[in-house]
Design a protein around this motif. Structure first.
Motif, PDB file in Angstrom:
ATOM      1  N   ILE A   1       1.272  -0.227   2.901  1.00  0.00           N
ATOM      2  CA  ILE A   1       0.536   0.680   2.030  1.00  0.00           C
ATOM      3  C   ILE A   1       0.988   0.493   0.579  1.00  0.00           C
ATOM      4  CG2 ILE A   1       0.164   3.113   1.481  1.00  0.00           C
ATOM      5  CD1 ILE A   1       0.343   3.667   4.495  1.00  0.00           C
ATOM      6  N   GLY A   2       2.279   0.342   0.381  1.00  0.00           N
ATOM      7  CA  GLY A   2       2.803   0.165  -0.975  1.00  0.00           C
ATOM      8  C   GLY A   2       2.306  -1.106  -1.632  1.00  0.00           C
ATOM      9  N   LEU A   3       2.252  -2.180  -0.865  1.00  0.00           N
ATOM     10  CA  LEU A   3       1.747  -3.440  -1.416  1.00  0.00           C
ATOM     11  C   LEU A   3       0.269  -3.325  -1.762  1.00  0.00           C
ATOM     12  CD1 LEU A   3       2.301  -6.381  -2.137  1.00  0.00           C
ATOM     13  CD2 LEU A   3       1.712  -6.966   0.216  1.00  0.00           C
ATOM     14  N   GLY A   4      -0.508  -2.672  -0.910  1.00  0.00           N
ATOM     15  CA  GLY A   4      -1.923  -2.453  -1.198  1.00  0.00           C
ATOM     16  C   GLY A   4      -2.123  -1.591  -2.429  1.00  0.00           C
ATOM     17  N   LEU A   5      -1.297  -0.547  -2.560  1.00  0.00           N
ATOM     18  CA  LEU A   5      -1.363   0.332  -3.734  1.00  0.00           C
ATOM     19  C   LEU A   5      -1.065  -0.451  -5.002  1.00  0.00           C
ATOM     20  CD1 LEU A   5      -1.384   3.389  -4.796  1.00  0.00           C
ATOM     21  CD2 LEU A   5       1.082   3.126  -4.739  1.00  0.00           C
ATOM     22  N   ALA A   6      -0.010  -1.237  -4.973  1.00  0.00           N
ATOM     23  CA  ALA A   6       0.372  -2.014  -6.154  1.00  0.00           C
ATOM     24  C   ALA A   6      -0.690  -3.053  -6.497  1.00  0.00           C
ATOM     25  CB  ALA A   6       1.720  -2.685  -5.935  1.00  0.00           C
ATOM     26  N   ALA A   7      -1.257  -3.707  -5.474  1.00  0.00           N
ATOM     27  CA  ALA A   7      -2.270  -4.728  -5.725  1.00  0.00           C
ATOM     28  C   ALA A   7      -3.544  -4.117  -6.303  1.00  0.00           C
ATOM     29  CB  ALA A   7      -2.579  -5.480  -4.434  1.00  0.00           C
ATOM     30  N   GLY A   8      -4.000  -3.019  -5.735  1.00  0.00           N
ATOM     31  CA  GLY A   8      -5.220  -2.374  -6.223  1.00  0.00           C
ATOM     32  C   GLY A   8      -5.065  -1.843  -7.636  1.00  0.00           C
ATOM     33  N   ALA A   9      -3.972  -1.131  -7.889  1.00  0.00           N
ATOM     34  CA  ALA A   9      -3.740  -0.583  -9.219  1.00  0.00           C
ATOM     35  C   ALA A   9      -3.490  -1.694 -10.235  1.00  0.00           C
ATOM     36  CB  ALA A   9      -2.561   0.382  -9.191  1.00  0.00           C
ATOM     37  N   GLY A  10      -2.751  -2.711  -9.826  1.00  0.00           N
ATOM     38  CA  GLY A  10      -2.468  -3.825 -10.727  1.00  0.00           C
ATOM     39  C   GLY A  10      -3.720  -4.595 -11.113  1.00  0.00           C
TER      40      GLY A  10
ATOM     41  N   VAL B   1      -5.374   2.189   1.159  1.00  0.00           N
ATOM     42  CA  VAL B   1      -6.151   2.319   2.398  1.00  0.00           C
ATOM     43  C   VAL B   1      -6.366   0.943   3.026  1.00  0.00           C
ATOM     44  CG1 VAL B   1      -8.420   2.944   3.323  1.00  0.00           C
ATOM     45  CG2 VAL B   1      -7.252   4.471   1.733  1.00  0.00           C
ATOM     46  N   ALA B   2      -6.700  -0.036   2.208  1.00  0.00           N
ATOM     47  CA  ALA B   2      -6.876  -1.398   2.733  1.00  0.00           C
ATOM     48  C   ALA B   2      -5.562  -1.935   3.280  1.00  0.00           C
ATOM     49  CB  ALA B   2      -7.409  -2.317   1.632  1.00  0.00           C
TER      50      ALA B   2
ATOM     51  N   PRO C   1      -9.600   5.238 -13.124  1.00  0.00           N
ATOM     52  CA  PRO C   1      -9.967   4.015 -12.394  1.00  0.00           C
ATOM     53  C   PRO C   1      -8.766   3.299 -11.782  1.00  0.00           C
ATOM     54  CG  PRO C   1     -11.073   4.067 -14.517  1.00  0.00           C
ATOM     55  CD  PRO C   1     -10.111   5.202 -14.499  1.00  0.00           C
ATOM     56  N   VAL C   2      -7.646   3.286 -12.484  1.00  0.00           N
ATOM     57  CA  VAL C   2      -6.449   2.628 -11.950  1.00  0.00           C
ATOM     58  C   VAL C   2      -5.948   3.375 -10.716  1.00  0.00           C
ATOM     59  CG1 VAL C   2      -4.027   2.082 -12.438  1.00  0.00           C
ATOM     60  CG2 VAL C   2      -5.782   1.524 -14.111  1.00  0.00           C
ATOM     61  N   LEU C   3      -5.956   4.696 -10.757  1.00  0.00           N
ATOM     62  CA  LEU C   3      -5.522   5.483  -9.605  1.00  0.00           C
ATOM     63  C   LEU C   3      -6.474   5.320  -8.417  1.00  0.00           C
ATOM     64  CD1 LEU C   3      -4.338   8.799 -11.288  1.00  0.00           C
ATOM     65  CD2 LEU C   3      -2.919   6.976 -10.324  1.00  0.00           C
ATOM     66  N   VAL C   4      -7.777   5.276  -8.677  1.00  0.00           N
ATOM     67  CA  VAL C   4      -8.758   5.110  -7.598  1.00  0.00           C
ATOM     68  C   VAL C   4      -8.591   3.748  -6.935  1.00  0.00           C
ATOM     69  CG1 VAL C   4     -11.226   4.844  -7.124  1.00  0.00           C
ATOM     70  CG2 VAL C   4     -10.421   6.755  -8.510  1.00  0.00           C
ATOM     71  N   TRP C   5      -8.453   2.707  -7.732  1.00  0.00           N
ATOM     72  CA  TRP C   5      -8.270   1.374  -7.157  1.00  0.00           C
ATOM     73  C   TRP C   5      -6.935   1.270  -6.419  1.00  0.00           C
ATOM     74  CZ3 TRP C   5     -10.912  -3.368  -6.980  1.00  0.00           C
ATOM     75  CH2 TRP C   5     -12.241  -3.292  -7.405  1.00  0.00           C
ATOM     76  N   GLY C   6      -5.918   1.961  -6.909  1.00  0.00           N
ATOM     77  CA  GLY C   6      -4.650   1.997  -6.193  1.00  0.00           C
ATOM     78  C   GLY C   6      -4.796   2.669  -4.840  1.00  0.00           C
ATOM     79  N   ALA C   7      -5.538   3.760  -4.788  1.00  0.00           N
ATOM     80  CA  ALA C   7      -5.776   4.447  -3.512  1.00  0.00           C
ATOM     81  C   ALA C   7      -6.587   3.576  -2.556  1.00  0.00           C
ATOM     82  CB  ALA C   7      -6.488   5.767  -3.759  1.00  0.00           C
ATOM     83  N   MET C   8      -7.590   2.883  -3.076  1.00  0.00           N
ATOM     84  CA  MET C   8      -8.373   1.985  -2.211  1.00  0.00           C
ATOM     85  C   MET C   8      -7.512   0.840  -1.692  1.00  0.00           C
ATOM     86  SD  MET C   8     -12.199   1.929  -3.938  1.00  0.00           S
ATOM     87  CE  MET C   8     -11.799   0.584  -4.992  1.00  0.00           C
ATOM     88  N   GLY C   9      -6.633   0.332  -2.530  1.00  0.00           N
ATOM     89  CA  GLY C   9      -5.721  -0.714  -2.092  1.00  0.00           C
ATOM     90  C   GLY C   9      -4.760  -0.221  -1.027  1.00  0.00           C
TER      91      GLY C   9
END
Length: 75
Positions: free
Chosen positions: A56-65, A46-47, A36-44
Motif C-alpha cells: 500500500i505504501g509503495l502504491g501511495l508513493a507512486a500515485g502521489a509522486g 488502492v491499486a 489531486p496529489v492526495l487523490v492520486w496517492g489514494a488511488m495508488g
C-alpha cells in the motif's frame, strides 16, 4: 517564456518542485495541487493493495509522486 499554468517556471525541475511543495505545505488543502496529489496517492494505495508484491505504501508513493511530477511538469 513561462507557461500560464506555471508562473514560477525557471527551467529547473528541483527549484520548481521545491516551490510547489512549499506552496502545498503552506496553503494546505487550499493549494490547487494538494487535492489531486492526495487523490492520486489514494488511488495508488488502492491499486497497491490489489496487486501482488506491491504494498500500500509503495502504491501511495507512486500515485502521489506521479501526480506531483505531472503538476510540476505538465508537458
Amino acid at each position: 517564456m513561462t507557461a500560464p499554468r506555471r508562473p514560477q517556471d525557471n527551467g529547473s525541475f528541483v527549484s520548481d518542485a521545491r516551490h510547489e511543495l512549499a506552496g502545498m505545505l503552506q496553503d494546505g488543502l487550499d493549494h490547487p495541487s494538494t487535492r489531486p496529489v492526495l487523490v492520486w496517492g489514494a488511488m495508488g494505495a488502492v491499486a497497491g493493495a490489489m496487486l501482488p508484491f506491491v504494498s500500500i505504501g509503495l502504491g501511495l508513493a507512486a500515485g502521489a509522486g506521479y501526480k506531483f511530477y505531472k503538476r510540476v511538469r505538465p508537458d
